[in-house]
Design a protein around this motif. Structure first.
Motif, PDB file in Angstrom:
ATOM      1  N   UNK A 219       0.842  -1.207   0.000  1.00 43.06           N
ATOM      2  CA  UNK A 219       0.000   0.000   0.000  1.00 43.06           C
ATOM      3  C   UNK A 219       0.875   1.255   0.000  1.00 43.06           C
ATOM      4  N   UNK A 220       1.891   1.276   0.855  1.00 48.51           N
ATOM      5  CA  UNK A 220       2.780   2.452   0.900  1.00 48.51           C
ATOM      6  C   UNK A 220       3.568   2.583  -0.395  1.00 48.51           C
ATOM      7  N   UNK A 221       3.960   1.437  -0.976  1.00 50.05           N
ATOM      8  CA  UNK A 221       4.639   1.497  -2.276  1.00 50.05           C
ATOM      9  C   UNK A 221       3.707   2.103  -3.320  1.00 50.05           C
TER      10      UNK A 221
ATOM     11  N   UNK B 160       5.033  -6.108  -7.510  1.00 48.85           N
ATOM     12  CA  UNK B 160       5.790  -7.303  -7.164  1.00 48.85           C
ATOM     13  C   UNK B 160       7.288  -7.108  -7.405  1.00 48.85           C
ATOM     14  N   UNK B 161       7.656  -6.602  -8.583  1.00 48.33           N
ATOM     15  CA  UNK B 161       9.083  -6.466  -8.887  1.00 48.33           C
ATOM     16  C   UNK B 161       9.747  -5.383  -8.043  1.00 48.33           C
ATOM     17  N   UNK B 162       9.036  -4.298  -7.767  1.00 50.32           N
ATOM     18  CA  UNK B 162       9.645  -3.199  -7.022  1.00 50.32           C
ATOM     19  C   UNK B 162       9.717  -3.447  -5.517  1.00 50.32           C
ATOM     20  N   UNK B 163       8.781  -4.229  -4.981  1.00 50.43           N
ATOM     21  CA  UNK B 163       8.775  -4.478  -3.529  1.00 50.43           C
ATOM     22  C   UNK B 163       9.415  -5.813  -3.180  1.00 50.43           C
ATOM     23  N   UNK B 164       9.585  -6.691  -4.173  1.00 45.86           N
ATOM     24  CA  UNK B 164      10.115  -8.020  -3.904  1.00 45.86           C
ATOM     25  C   UNK B 164       9.082  -8.967  -3.308  1.00 45.86           C
ATOM     26  N   UNK B 165       7.815  -8.564  -3.323  1.00 46.52           N
ATOM     27  CA  UNK B 165       6.737  -9.425  -2.811  1.00 46.52           C
ATOM     28  C   UNK B 165       6.200 -10.212  -4.005  1.00 46.52           C
ATOM     29  N   UNK B 166       6.237 -11.553  -3.923  1.00 44.89           N
ATOM     30  CA  UNK B 166       5.779 -12.289  -5.097  1.00 44.89           C
ATOM     31  C   UNK B 166       4.267 -12.171  -5.275  1.00 44.89           C
ATOM     32  N   UNK B 167       3.841 -12.369  -6.523  1.00 42.74           N
ATOM     33  CA  UNK B 167       2.434 -12.187  -6.883  1.00 42.74           C
ATOM     34  C   UNK B 167       1.529 -13.109  -6.063  1.00 42.74           C
ATOM     35  N   UNK B 168       1.980 -14.326  -5.812  1.00 44.70           N
ATOM     36  CA  UNK B 168       1.175 -15.256  -5.019  1.00 44.70           C
ATOM     37  C   UNK B 168       0.902 -14.671  -3.625  1.00 44.70           C
ATOM     38  N   UNK B 169       1.918 -14.055  -3.040  1.00 42.89           N
ATOM     39  CA  UNK B 169       1.746 -13.434  -1.721  1.00 42.89           C
ATOM     40  C   UNK B 169       0.758 -12.272  -1.799  1.00 42.89           C
ATOM     41  N   UNK B 170       0.867 -11.464  -2.869  1.00 41.76           N
ATOM     42  CA  UNK B 170      -0.067 -10.341  -3.044  1.00 41.76           C
ATOM     43  C   UNK B 170      -1.502 -10.855  -3.163  1.00 41.76           C
ATOM     44  N   UNK B 171      -1.686 -11.986  -3.883  1.00 42.17           N
ATOM     45  CA  UNK B 171      -3.017 -12.584  -3.971  1.00 42.17           C
ATOM     46  C   UNK B 171      -3.496 -13.061  -2.608  1.00 42.17           C
TER      47      UNK B 171
ATOM     48  N   UNK C 275       2.616   8.799  -6.689  1.00 41.35           N
ATOM     49  CA  UNK C 275       3.040  10.205  -6.582  1.00 41.35           C
ATOM     50  C   UNK C 275       4.196  10.487  -7.549  1.00 41.35           C
ATOM     51  N   UNK C 276       5.103   9.530  -7.705  1.00 39.35           N
ATOM     52  CA  UNK C 276       6.273   9.728  -8.568  1.00 39.35           C
ATOM     53  C   UNK C 276       5.940   9.564 -10.050  1.00 39.35           C
ATOM     54  N   UNK C 277       5.113   8.581 -10.379  1.00 39.66           N
ATOM     55  CA  UNK C 277       4.876   8.213 -11.773  1.00 39.66           C
ATOM     56  C   UNK C 277       3.588   8.792 -12.363  1.00 39.66           C
ATOM     57  N   UNK C 278       2.678   9.224 -11.495  1.00 40.52           N
ATOM     58  CA  UNK C 278       1.428   9.801 -11.988  1.00 40.52           C
ATOM     59  C   UNK C 278       0.381   8.772 -12.385  1.00 40.52           C
ATOM     60  N   UNK C 279       0.650   7.496 -12.128  1.00 45.84           N
ATOM     61  CA  UNK C 279      -0.378   6.489 -12.354  1.00 45.84           C
ATOM     62  C   UNK C 279      -0.211   5.360 -11.350  1.00 45.84           C
TER      63      UNK C 279
ATOM     64  N   UNK D 187       0.556   1.834 -10.038  1.00 43.10           N
ATOM     65  CA  UNK D 187       1.380   0.741 -10.550  1.00 43.10           C
ATOM     66  C   UNK D 187       0.576  -0.550 -10.745  1.00 43.10           C
ATOM     67  N   UNK D 188       1.008  -1.327 -11.723  1.00 43.65           N
ATOM     68  CA  UNK D 188       0.383  -2.621 -11.984  1.00 43.65           C
ATOM     69  C   UNK D 188       0.828  -3.631 -10.928  1.00 43.65           C
ATOM     70  N   UNK D 189       0.136  -4.760 -10.898  1.00 43.81           N
ATOM     71  CA  UNK D 189       0.486  -5.829  -9.968  1.00 43.81           C
ATOM     72  C   UNK D 189       1.929  -6.279 -10.193  1.00 43.81           C
ATOM     73  N   UNK D 190       2.323  -6.418 -11.457  1.00 44.78           N
ATOM     74  CA  UNK D 190       3.689  -6.855 -11.756  1.00 44.78           C
ATOM     75  C   UNK D 190       4.705  -5.853 -11.226  1.00 44.78           C
ATOM     76  N   UNK D 191       4.423  -4.562 -11.412  1.00 45.80           N
ATOM     77  CA  UNK D 191       5.347  -3.529 -10.917  1.00 45.80           C
ATOM     78  C   UNK D 191       5.438  -3.570  -9.388  1.00 45.80           C
TER      79      UNK D 191
END
Length: 106
Positions: A51-53, A71-82, A59-63, A65-69
């Motif tokens: 959520x904080x990411x 996951x890749x930026x936080x190091x949290x795998x998609x399965x964990x996010x689900x 704020x930085x990108x103006x949109x 982020x996607x689920x993939x972004x």
């Protein structure tokens, strides 16, 4: 055309037809807790990382982020996010973070 207004955590807030906040600056962490509760999620520290990411990245990108972004930026795998945000994690994370749903998210 005016947006619908809803009261969440005792505050009147403008939302779109799907209930997403229309003004991300209206968001607070307390409001995030309440938004999560409305969709049946009790936030833990693990929920706050994406959520904080989302908030920082939006704020930085103006949109939003996607689920993939997320996951890749936080190091949290998609399965964990689900696991944290069942069924539609990208949409639910954006909702709780007070952001528009990500592009390409139905």
């Amino acid at each position: 055309m005016s947006m619908p207004t809803t009261t969440i955590a005792g505050r009147p807030l403008e939302v779109n037809e799907e209930g997403f906040l229309t003004h991300p600056d209206d968001w607070t962490e307390d409001l995030g807790v309440e938004l999560a509760r409305l969709i049946g999620i009790e936030l833990t520290e693990a929920h706050w990382v994406p959520i904080r990411f989302l908030r920082t990245d939006h704020a930085a990108m103006g949109e939003t982020p996607t689920l993939r972004r997320v996951s890749t930026q936080t190091g949290i795998d998609v399965k964990t996010l689900f696991g944290l945000f069942p069924k539609k994690p990208a949409k639910k994370m954006a909702y709780v973070a007070g952001l528009p749903k990500p592009k390409g998210c139905v």
